[in-house]
Design an enzyme around this catalytic site. Structure first.
Site: not given
Length: 661
Positions: A350-352, A535, A552
């Site tokens: 996940f991205d934050k 990433k 995501v």
């Protein structure tokens, strides 16, 4: 749109021909074929008719049952393709050749009826997609001076102003420039509750559509609430969100899943094998004691039994139904591969910011110090921060007013930004300073060790801290943080329950921030201080260890990582061109809680595909030896053949009613 085997590019049949009875013509022809078949049986059993008089009824049954089958077969032969319609037509003509007219008529009757019913059933899945196209209103009320004029939506131009009446559909993607309302966005985002919308503040500086806040933008096809609003058109009809969704969803079922590819490969070898087997059986009388007609009858029966009609449609029907169900829930799945891959995931990254968190800072602590009265402390902070345009100041102002119900007395003035340190202002003829330790040190304001320890604890939790001083004394401590989404923890818990083993955050924020969020919501791991290229590296490493991984994010700065993941999932993609184009799966609403539904739907789709393959292959495996050794005639073979085809379609349609447990 095609409604039989549902692959574009002419890879499968399309029996939605229309005709003199409209779209149901094939069904009516199948029924007429059955009527004349049964008339022929009755005449054969209960009359003394013989020869051509007896065959007329069966011939008419042949015509109605074989009409569309012949059209399909000729179309395929012109392209040098030999598929199921051709095989069935050969079988029926072969039966007539050996004077088994009643069995040939039965074959064409059941084959055409099966396809017509299959066509009807599959149209339900197609209509779930086609219904998107009916969401767009045909006309719009364009404002001109003090009056309005009705025009077609295709005639709307950028920057036109349209008037939207209460309880009517919105005709264009745009921004509200006048009025407040609640809008039902279920058609776009799948949200069940209406969303509050309001006019944008600065009319002279309207940003691009993708950059407008959700509270100010509206989408084509959504339904206005009880108030009149005026909307400035920012996208042409052909470029609207709903138009792009219709195009993407209608094209999605052409992207084959791994199972579809494997099935197609199997068919490529199986069909020639069947043709060779049937051709060989035609000459069985040369080696075994039977007549020519008996050999031909056996060959025709085996041909019917071995035709892989159910196999051909087993996977496409499930893929189409799954994609249609997802679209109905506000989720765009781009093809069978993405649908199947979702169900195989055990790891999600996940991205934050904006994905697991709200994407905007919130006031998390407002602590008075040195015995200062809390309400007075909050009033001072509110009065000063109200004067600032800084995002943190706006967050502090909003949260003090909403959380603590403190009203500003407006007694602050002369605000100044102190580069890299904070701000200062006058309040009740005294100076107020809000900022970091360096600001306090520059003003000779004492900070106790206890306060420094408090700040350090908050910093370790990933929070940004600010000190507040008034009359040269420290009066309080503020901390702000991008807080987790309301449903993030619950969603991750559900994902864990359904078998997602690793949930990892990839963020550009400090590692402490990532660790804090991970601890609050139950992530397996957090990786901080990552640039976009970092990433990508992290995704590649995770893929090596875990094979299949989803990323995501918001579809913009996370696009490279999404592209390298097994499945890229974009959040809040309804207004984002990049998200719609780069992601394999787009959650059109900004709801992370839709993730368990999507993965559950994928797993259900895989389960149904597996069931369909067992049904279709099982029937073929049973029928081939049964017909080969004479245990079954054409009648039972056709019934089981068409029954299995219809069964796999009906089984796939169960996905249209899928709901998360």
């Amino acid at each position: 749109m095609s409604t039989h085997t549902h692959e574009k590019h002419d890879e499968h049949h399309d029996h939605n021909h229309g005709g003199i009875f409209g779209e149901k013509t094939e069904l009516y022809f199948a029924i007429l074929s059955g009527v004349f078949f049964f008339i022929g049986l009755i005449l054969e059993k209960f009359t003394n008719l013989s020869g051509i008089k007896l065959l007329v009824s069966f011939m008419i049954a042949f015509f109605f049952g074989g009409y569309y089958t012949t059209i399909e077969a000729i179309g395929k032969i012109k392209k040098r393709e030999f598929e199921i319609d051709f095989l069935m037509l050969v079988a029926a003509l072969g039966a007539a050749y050996i004077e088994k007219w009643e069995e040939g008529a039965l074959l064409l009757f059941l084959f055409s009826l099966g396809h017509a019913l299959e066509n009807y059933a599959m149209s339900k899945a197609k209509k779930s997609i086609e219904a998107l196209g009916e969401l767009t209103p045909k006309t719009a009320l364009v404002k001109e001076n003090n009056s309005t004029k009705e025009v077609s939506v295709e005639a709307l131009k950028i920057n036109d102003v349209i008037v939207v009446q209460p309880n009517t559909k919105i005709a264009a993607d745009g921004v509200i420039i006048k009025g407040k309302t609640s809008i039902n966005q279920a058609s776009i985002t799948g949200e069940s509750m209406p969303v509050d919308k309001e006019e944008i503040g600065e009319l002279n500086k309207i940003p691009d559509f993708k950059d407008i806040e959700e509270k100010n933008k509206v989408y084509t096809g959504t339904i206005n609430g009880n108030n009149v609003i005026e909307v400035k058109v920012l996208r042409l009809h052909k470029d609207s969100t709903i138009s792009r969704l219709i195009k993407m969803v209608s094209e999605a079922d052409t992207q084959k899943s791994p199972t579809q590819l494997a099935t197609k490969k199997f068919e490529k070898w199986f069909v020639p094998f069947v043709i060779i087997l049937v051709f060989t059986l035609c000459f069985a009388h040369l080696v075994i004691n039977e007549t020519v007609n008996e050999s031909l009858y056996r060959a025709i029966t085996v041909l019917v039994a071995a035709s892989p009609c159910a196999l051909a449609i087993s996977t496409p029907s499930a893929v189409l139904s799954g994609i249609a169900r997802a679209a109905n829930k506000g989720v765009l799945i781009k093809g069978g591969r993405a649908l199947e891959d979702l169900g195989s995931l055990t790891t999600i990254a996940f991205d934050k910011t904006g994905t697991l968190t709200e994407g905007k800072p919130r006031l998390t602590n407002a602590i008075p110090l040195n015995g200062f009265e809390k309400n007075e402390f909050l009033r001072i902070v509110l009065a000063v921060e109200t004067l600032s345009n800084h995002p943190l100041a706006k967050a502090i102002t909003k949260d003090i007013q909403s959380t603590y119900a403190v009203a500003s007395l407006g007694n602050a003035s002369n605000i100044k930004a102190i580069q890299g340190k904070g701000i200062s202002a006058d309040y009740m003829e005294n100076m107020v300073f809000i900022g970091n330790e360096a600001l306090m040190d520059s003003q000779s304001i004492l900070i106790s060790e206890t306060v420094k320890q408090q700040m350090n604890v908050l910093l370790q939790e990933g929070q940004t801290t600010m000190l507040v001083a008034y009359k040269q004394n420290l009066i309080g401590l503020l901390s702000v943080m991008d807080v987790p989404r309301k449903h993030a923890k619950e969603t991750l818990s559900k994902l864990k329950d359904i078998g997602i083993q690793k949930m990892i955050m990839l963020t550009g924020d400090h590692q402490n921030v990532g660790n804090s969020i991970a601890k609050q919501i139950g992530l397996t791991e957090a990786k901080g201080n990552l640039l976009p290229e970092d990433k990508v590296t992290a995704i590649q490493q995770l893929k090596k260890a875990n094979t299949k991984i989803a990323m995501v994010g918001d579809g913009v700065n996370d696009a490279p990582a999404m592209a390298h993941s097994t499945v890229g999932i974009a959040m809040g993609a309804a207004g984002s061109d990049v998200a719609l184009e780069t992601a394999d799966v787009a959650l059109l609403s900004d709801k992370i809680e839709n993730l368990p539904f999507v993965i559950g739907l994928s797993r259900k789709s895989k389960s149904i595909i597996k069931q369909n393959l067992w049904i279709s292959l099982g029937v073929v495996a049973l029928l081939i030896p049964a017909t080969l050794f004479g245990f079954a005639s054409i009648g039972p073979a056709v019934i089981m053949h068409e029954g299995s085809t219809l069964l796999v379609v009906l089984n796939a349609l169960r996905l249209l009613r899928y709901n998360e447990n």
